[in-house]
Write an enzyme that holds these catalytic residues in place. Structure first.
Site, PDB file in Angstrom:
ATOM      1  NE  ARG A  40       2.282  14.122   4.232  1.00  0.00           N
ATOM      2  CZ  ARG A  40       2.025  13.508   5.383  1.00  0.00           C
ATOM      3  NH1 ARG A  40       2.610  13.921   6.496  1.00  0.00           N
ATOM      4  NH2 ARG A  40       1.179  12.497   5.437  1.00  0.00           N
ATOM      5  CE  LYS A  46       0.516   3.966  -0.850  1.00  0.00           C
ATOM      6  NZ  LYS A  46       0.251   4.328   0.540  1.00  0.00           N
TER       7      LYS A  46
HETATM    8  N1  BES Z   1      -2.096   7.977  -0.932  1.00  0.00           N
HETATM    9  C1  BES Z   1      -1.766   7.677   0.411  1.00  0.00           C
HETATM   10  C2  BES Z   1      -2.945   7.812   1.379  1.00  0.00           C
HETATM   11  C3  BES Z   1      -4.098   6.855   1.193  1.00  0.00           C
HETATM   12  C4  BES Z   1      -4.185   5.713   1.957  1.00  0.00           C
HETATM   13  C5  BES Z   1      -5.126   7.142   0.322  1.00  0.00           C
HETATM   14  C6  BES Z   1      -5.253   4.854   1.819  1.00  0.00           C
HETATM   15  C7  BES Z   1      -6.197   6.287   0.174  1.00  0.00           C
HETATM   16  C8  BES Z   1      -6.265   5.149   0.932  1.00  0.00           C
HETATM   17  C9  BES Z   1      -0.661   8.603   0.907  1.00  0.00           C
HETATM   18  O1  BES Z   1       0.225   9.055  -0.039  1.00  0.00           O
HETATM   19  C10 BES Z   1       0.114   7.854   1.934  1.00  0.00           C
HETATM   20  O2  BES Z   1       0.658   6.849   1.589  1.00  0.00           O
HETATM   21  N2  BES Z   1       0.159   8.367   3.153  1.00  0.00           N
HETATM   22  C11 BES Z   1       0.863   7.729   4.218  1.00  0.00           C
HETATM   23  C12 BES Z   1       1.522   8.813   5.041  1.00  0.00           C
HETATM   24  C13 BES Z   1       2.448   8.278   6.100  1.00  0.00           C
HETATM   25  C14 BES Z   1       3.659   7.656   5.459  1.00  0.00           C
HETATM   26  C15 BES Z   1       2.853   9.414   7.010  1.00  0.00           C
HETATM   27  C16 BES Z   1      -0.140   6.952   5.067  1.00  0.00           C
HETATM   28  O3  BES Z   1      -1.236   7.433   5.275  1.00  0.00           O
HETATM   29  O4  BES Z   1       0.200   5.849   5.460  1.00  0.00           O
HETATM   30 ZN    ZN Z   2       1.839   7.719  -0.369  1.00  0.00          ZN
END
Ligand code: BES
Ligand code: ZN
Ligand code: ZN
Length: 515
Positions: free
Chosen positions: A366, A292
């Site tokens: 997931r 991230k």
């Molecule tokens: N934990 C994150 C989602 C999240 C984002 C929670 C902002 C709280 C605030 C999750 O694991 C994630 O990173 N999801 C990705 C999925 C994508 C790579 C398909 C996302 O939402 O960017």
């Molecule tokens: Zn994530």
């Protein structure tokens, strides 16, 4: 848990009696027949009347003040410009013998609802710092809503501080709810259980990942559940390996802090309906190899919010003695990049045998949920409810406060409606059929992301759907925004962990148990 200096690699040994390093602050709540002596303030409700302020409280108010005193209170309030609009807080000197009054606006009397009451009392609770003893007559307008509002609004989390260790524990404010109705006792106790359940979820989510990681989290959570007579079982990394939990293991492998799966069970004798609760327990989400960006990454301390919600829900159900079988399955892992981390392009084998192609290691929630859902499905529950801080797409679609609910039509709609009913906004969302194609993989049964920017929240739900056993009513609640408040406090919702949607789920279980 013993105090622990920061250590990147080997965390201190987790002992059997591990507990949260600190808990948040919560006012003490008490139900009283009479106004206690020597209170620091009396909290009263005021309504915005047609052309003037109205004091609320009926008989209870007459019990405390004579007509002249009531007129004097109104005069003081009007003199400082109080209007009675929703959540307006006005402090006045009050009258001799009773002392200072804090007036809480509730808007128009004929429009009063529980959420207005919860938000106004929550706002009032946030203005009580430094007061030792406070009494209120507001319970007269709805005791459960007032207890929930005051209780949740009083919460604050100040974390780990040297100053706090050195100073004597601050004595909490006691809030006395004045009620002359005997039947109120049960309502009061149930509302207190709701408050404490939400607060448990908040405390877990607020705890830094330096202190809450899969091993410590599983033991702390199991100990909390055991306090209320629930049975628990923790699977460690070896057992996960033996039983084929490839999703949890892949996500957890990049970290020196190894993954866990906690199972918690509430099994009352009379139960006929069974519900499985599954919650995402990523104790920190760096994104892994699909790292991230740095800005805001600290908020990923909240990425175990789904599991905290489900733990708090099952404990609440047990404490309320709800007559249905509830089992919580809480997968816990830390998503880190390292030489041991899983990669984009990998294929992993989940519990039960289905395989996933990894396109993005940041879509990790997931993967651990897939294992837990498949595992829960083996027990053939009537309902399976899962929740997770799953996608940034939830925030794009519904904003900071509204959960996205997906899954089987009727169960999904019930959950969204129940959420709105208790003041935890939720909205039903579809799983569009074109996603069936988009999650297909050339090398595995399914892949963990689509190649599209569109409908990211729904695509995650489509992925999870693949792992739900046949004949089980399933709903999935994405709480990426609602679980963690990165904006300012409002009503009874503090900054950081909110404890959403614990109240929704306890209400859902209550309704299912009464069906
Ligand atoms: N934990 C994150 C989602 C999240 C984002 C929670 C902002 C709280 C605030 C999750 O694991 C994630 O990173 N999801 C990705 C999925 C994508 C790579 C398909 C996302 O939402 O960017
Ligand atoms: Zn994530
Ligand atoms: Zn995540």
């Amino acid at each position: 848990m013993a105090k622990q200096a920061f250590s990147t690699h080997a965390p201190k040994k987790v002992t059997k009696d591990a507990a949260l390093p600190v808990r948040g602050y919560l006012a003490e709540l008490s139900l009283d027949k009479k106004l206690p002596k020597d209170i620091d303030a009396l909290v009263l409700a005021v309504f915005a009347g047609e052309d003037s302020l109205e004091l609320s409280g009926g008989e209870l108010l007459d019990f405390i003040f004579n007509t002249e005193q009531q007129a004097e209170i109104l005069r003081q309030l009007e003199a400082v410009g109080a209007t009675g609009k929703k959540s307006e807080i006005t402090r006045i000197p009050g009258v001799t013998g009773v002392g200072p009054v804090i007036a809480v606006g509730l808007g128009k009397a004929e429009e009063l609802d529980d959420e207005t009451l919860r938000r106004a009392t929550g706002t009032a609770a946030r203005s009580l710092k430094g007061l030792a003893t406070v009494a209120t007559t507001i319970g007269d307008l709805g005791l459960e809503a007032a207890v929930v509002g005051f209780g949740l609004g009083s919460y604050s989390y100040t974390g780990l501080r040297k100053a706090k260790d050195d100073a004597k524990e601050e004595k909490p404010t006691t809030i006395h709810f004045i009620s002359t109705n005997k039947a109120d006792k049960d309502v009061f106790v149930a509302a207190q259980i709701i408050v404490e359940s939400v607060v448990l979820a908040r405390d877990l989510v607020n705890t830094p990942s330096s202190h809450l990681y899969p091993e410590s989290y599983s033991v702390i959570a199991a100990n909390e559940a055991a306090k209320f007579g629930l049975s628990t079982e923790i699977l460690d990394e070896k057992q996960l390996e033996e039983q084929g939990f490839g999703g949890i293991l892949a996500v957890g492998n990049g970290s020196s802090r190894k993954p866990r799966l906690l199972k918690v069970e509430w099994k009352p004798r009379k139960a006929t309906t069974s519900v499985a609760l599954v919650g995402k327990g990523i104790t920190f989400d760096t994104g892994g190899i699909s790292l991230k960006p740095g800005a805001g990454m600290e908020n990923m301390v909240s990425d175990m919010g789904g599991s905290a919600t489900m733990l708090a829900t099952i404990i609440g159900a047990a404490r309320l003695n709800l007559p249905l079988k509830v089992t919580a399955y809480l997968p816990m892992a830390e998503n880190m990049p390292s030489g041991e981390a899983f990669r984009p392009g990998d294929v992993i084998t989940h519990f039960g045998g289905l395989t996933s192609e990894i396109l993005n290691t940041d879509a990790e929630g997931r993967l651990i949920l897939a294992d837990a859902i498949a595992y829960a499905s083996e027990d053939k529950p009537d309902y399976l409810l899962d929740t997770a801080t799953l996608t940034g797409a939830q925030l794009v679609a519904l904003g900071l406060r509204t959960s996205g609910v997906m899954g089987d039509g009727q169960f999904r709609d019930t959950i969204a409606e129940t959420g709105r009913g208790v003041g935890e906004p939720a909205w039903a969302m579809p799983i569009p059929e074109e996603l069936d194609e988009e999650v297909k993989s050339p090398v595995a049964d399914i892949r963990n992301t689509t190649n599209s920017r569109f409908a990211g929240m729904c695509a995650a739900a489509r992925y999870l759907q693949e792992f739900v056993g046949e004949g089980i009513s399933w709903a999935h609640v994405d709480i990426a925004g609602p679980a963690y408040n990165t904006a300012g406090a409002y009503g009874y919702t503090p900054k950081r962990a909110t404890g959403q949607p614990v109240r929704t789920f306890i209400q859902v279980l209550k309704d299912l148990s009464e069906k």
